[in-house]
Design an enzyme around this catalytic site. Structure first.
Site, PDB file in Angstrom:
ATOM      1  N   ARG A  14     -22.983   2.089   1.064  1.00  0.00           N
ATOM      2  CA  ARG A  14     -22.625   1.128   2.102  1.00  0.00           C
ATOM      3  C   ARG A  14     -22.884   1.731   3.487  1.00  0.00           C
ATOM      4  O   ARG A  14     -23.361   1.077   4.399  1.00  0.00           O
ATOM      5  CB  ARG A  14     -21.131   0.837   1.985  1.00  0.00           C
ATOM      6  CG  ARG A  14     -20.826  -0.638   1.891  1.00  0.00           C
ATOM      7  CD  ARG A  14     -19.337  -0.836   1.939  1.00  0.00           C
ATOM      8  NE  ARG A  14     -18.821  -1.297   0.661  1.00  0.00           N
ATOM      9  CZ  ARG A  14     -17.532  -1.536   0.443  1.00  0.00           C
ATOM     10  NH1 ARG A  14     -16.644  -1.330   1.398  1.00  0.00           N
ATOM     11  NH2 ARG A  14     -17.122  -1.965  -0.723  1.00  0.00           N
TER      12      ARG A  14
ATOM     13  N   ARG B 157     -23.912   3.835   9.452  1.00  0.00           N
ATOM     14  CA  ARG B 157     -22.679   4.285  10.111  1.00  0.00           C
ATOM     15  C   ARG B 157     -22.819   5.679  10.722  1.00  0.00           C
ATOM     16  O   ARG B 157     -23.585   6.505  10.261  1.00  0.00           O
ATOM     17  CB  ARG B 157     -21.537   4.310   9.101  1.00  0.00           C
ATOM     18  CG  ARG B 157     -21.162   2.928   8.662  1.00  0.00           C
ATOM     19  CD  ARG B 157     -19.768   2.933   8.110  1.00  0.00           C
ATOM     20  NE  ARG B 157     -19.456   1.609   7.603  1.00  0.00           N
ATOM     21  CZ  ARG B 157     -18.441   1.352   6.804  1.00  0.00           C
ATOM     22  NH1 ARG B 157     -17.639   2.327   6.437  1.00  0.00           N
ATOM     23  NH2 ARG B 157     -18.204   0.144   6.389  1.00  0.00           N
TER      24      ARG B 157
ATOM     25  N   ARG C  89       0.823  -1.206   0.000  1.00  0.00           N
ATOM     26  CA  ARG C  89       0.000   0.000   0.000  1.00  0.00           C
ATOM     27  C   ARG C  89       0.855   1.254   0.000  1.00  0.00           C
ATOM     28  O   ARG C  89       0.308   2.350   0.012  1.00  0.00           O
ATOM     29  CB  ARG C  89      -0.885   0.008   1.238  1.00  0.00           C
ATOM     30  CG  ARG C  89      -2.332  -0.460   0.993  1.00  0.00           C
ATOM     31  CD  ARG C  89      -2.988  -0.406   2.332  1.00  0.00           C
ATOM     32  NE  ARG C  89      -4.393  -0.287   2.411  1.00  0.00           N
ATOM     33  CZ  ARG C  89      -5.218  -1.307   2.667  1.00  0.00           C
ATOM     34  NH1 ARG C  89      -4.768  -2.530   2.727  1.00  0.00           N
ATOM     35  NH2 ARG C  89      -6.490  -1.085   2.867  1.00  0.00           N
TER      36      ARG C  89
HETATM   37  P1  AMP Z   1      -8.308  -3.527   4.532  1.00  0.00           P
HETATM   38  O1  AMP Z   1      -9.236  -4.555   5.063  1.00  0.00           O
HETATM   39  O2  AMP Z   1      -7.376  -4.075   3.472  1.00  0.00           O
HETATM   40  O3  AMP Z   1      -8.972  -2.286   4.074  1.00  0.00           O
HETATM   41  O4  AMP Z   1      -7.357  -3.112   5.758  1.00  0.00           O
HETATM   42  C1  AMP Z   1      -7.872  -2.628   6.970  1.00  0.00           C
HETATM   43  C2  AMP Z   1      -6.827  -1.768   7.676  1.00  0.00           C
HETATM   44  O5  AMP Z   1      -5.659  -2.555   7.966  1.00  0.00           O
HETATM   45  C3  AMP Z   1      -6.309  -0.597   6.866  1.00  0.00           C
HETATM   46  O6  AMP Z   1      -7.142   0.521   6.950  1.00  0.00           O
HETATM   47  C4  AMP Z   1      -4.948  -0.360   7.524  1.00  0.00           C
HETATM   48  O7  AMP Z   1      -5.084   0.294   8.768  1.00  0.00           O
HETATM   49  C5  AMP Z   1      -4.479  -1.781   7.802  1.00  0.00           C
HETATM   50  N1  AMP Z   1      -3.698  -2.316   6.665  1.00  0.00           N
HETATM   51  C6  AMP Z   1      -4.014  -3.391   5.875  1.00  0.00           C
HETATM   52  N2  AMP Z   1      -3.068  -3.610   4.959  1.00  0.00           N
HETATM   53  C7  AMP Z   1      -2.124  -2.651   5.138  1.00  0.00           C
HETATM   54  C8  AMP Z   1      -0.896  -2.326   4.494  1.00  0.00           C
HETATM   55  N3  AMP Z   1      -0.435  -3.031   3.442  1.00  0.00           N
HETATM   56  N4  AMP Z   1      -0.186  -1.270   4.972  1.00  0.00           N
HETATM   57  C9  AMP Z   1      -0.617  -0.563   6.023  1.00  0.00           C
HETATM   58  N5  AMP Z   1      -1.759  -0.794   6.662  1.00  0.00           N
HETATM   59  C10 AMP Z   1      -2.523  -1.831   6.241  1.00  0.00           C
END
Ligand code: AMP
Length: 195
Positions: A127, A133, A88
Site C-alpha cells: 500500500r 508514502r 480498541r
Molecule cells: P481507523 O480508520 O479505524 O484506523 O482510525 C484512524 C485513527 O482514529 C486511529 O489511528 C486512532 O488515532 C483513531 N481511532 C479510531 N478508533 C479509535 C478507538 N476506538 N480508540 C482510539 N482511537 C481510535
C-alpha cells in the site's frame, strides 16, 4: 444483530464491514471515519483527536467512549449495528459492555479478522509503495501496528472469556474472506440473508 469487528491495521476490516452491513442490514459505525469527519469539520472532538491520529496513536478512551455512546443512542442504531474500529482497548470494551447491559442490548458476536504479521507487513508495504508514502508516514504505520499489538490484541482474550469471539481467517481474496465471515456469523446467530 449487534456486532464488533476487529483486527490489525491492514486486515481488511473496512471492506468486510461493508459486506456485513449489506448481508445483515445493520448500521456500520466506524470510529476512524467519525473522527476524520470531526477533524474535517473542526469540531471540539476533532480538535481533541487530531494530534493523536497524526501520530498513529490511539485517541484517549474517554473521548472515544463518549462519542460512541452518543452514536449508539441514535434511532438508526436501534435495529442493530456493526462497530468497526471500536473497541480498541480493554477499557473501551468494558465501557461498551456496561453501556449495552444498562440498555439491555448485549452483543451477539465479536469477529476477529486473523492475518499473520508477515502478510500484514507485505500488505502495508504494498500500500505504501502504491501511495508513495514518505518515511514519516511509514513511521505512523509502524506506530499504528505497535498500538494494536500493545492495546488492542488483548481484546482477543477479553471477548473469548465473554464467549463472544468468532475468529475468521482473513487471508485470501475479499470474496473468500467475506464468505467465511458471513457463514461463521450465520452459524452463530442463525440470522442474515443467504448469499
Ligand atoms: P481507523 O480508520 O479505524 O484506523 O482510525 C484512524 C485513527 O482514529 C486511529 O489511528 C486512532 O488515532 C483513531 N481511532 C479510531 N478508533 C479509535 C478507538 N476506538 N480508540 C482510539 N482511537 C481510535
Amino acid at each position: 444483530m449487534r456486532l464488533v469487528l476487529f483486527g490489525p491495521p491492514g486486515a481488511g476490516k473496512g471492506t468486510q464491514a461493508t459486506r456485513i452491513k449489506e448481508a445483515f442490514g445493520v448500521v456500520h459505525i466506524a470510529t476512524g471515519d467519525i473522527f476524520r469527519a470531526n477533524v474535517e469539520g473542526e469540531t471540539e472532538v476533532g480538535l481533541e483527536a487530531q494530534e493523536y491520529m497524526d501520530r498513529g496513536e490511539l485517541v484517549p478512551d474517554d473521548v472515544v467512549i463518549r462519542m460512541v455512546e452518543a452514536r449508539l443512542v441514535q434511532p438508526d442504531a436501534q435495529q442493530g449495528f456493526l462497530l468497526d474500529g471500536f473497541p480498541r482497548t480493554v477499557a473501551q470494551a468494558e465501557a461498551l459492555q456496561d453501556f449495552l447491559q444498562r440498555n439491555d442490548r448485549p452483543l451477539d458476536a465479536v469477529v476477529r479478522l486473523v492475518v499473520g504479521e508477515d502478510e500484514l507487513f507485505e500488505r502495508l508495504a504494498g500500500r505504501q509503495r502504491e501511495e508513495g508514502r514518505t518515511d514519516d508516514e511509514a513511521e505512523v504505520v509502524e506506530q499504528r501496528l505497535e498500538e494494536y499489538r500493545e492495546k488492542t490484541a488483548p481484546l482477543e482474550e477479553y471477548y473469548r472469556d465473554h464467549g463472544l469471539l468468532v475468529d475468521v481467517d482473513g487471508t485470501g481474496t475479499v470474496d473468500e474472506v467475506s464468505e467465511r465471515l458471513l457463514d461463521a456469523l450465520r452459524e452463530r446467530t442463525g440470522e442474515g440473508s443467504q448469499a
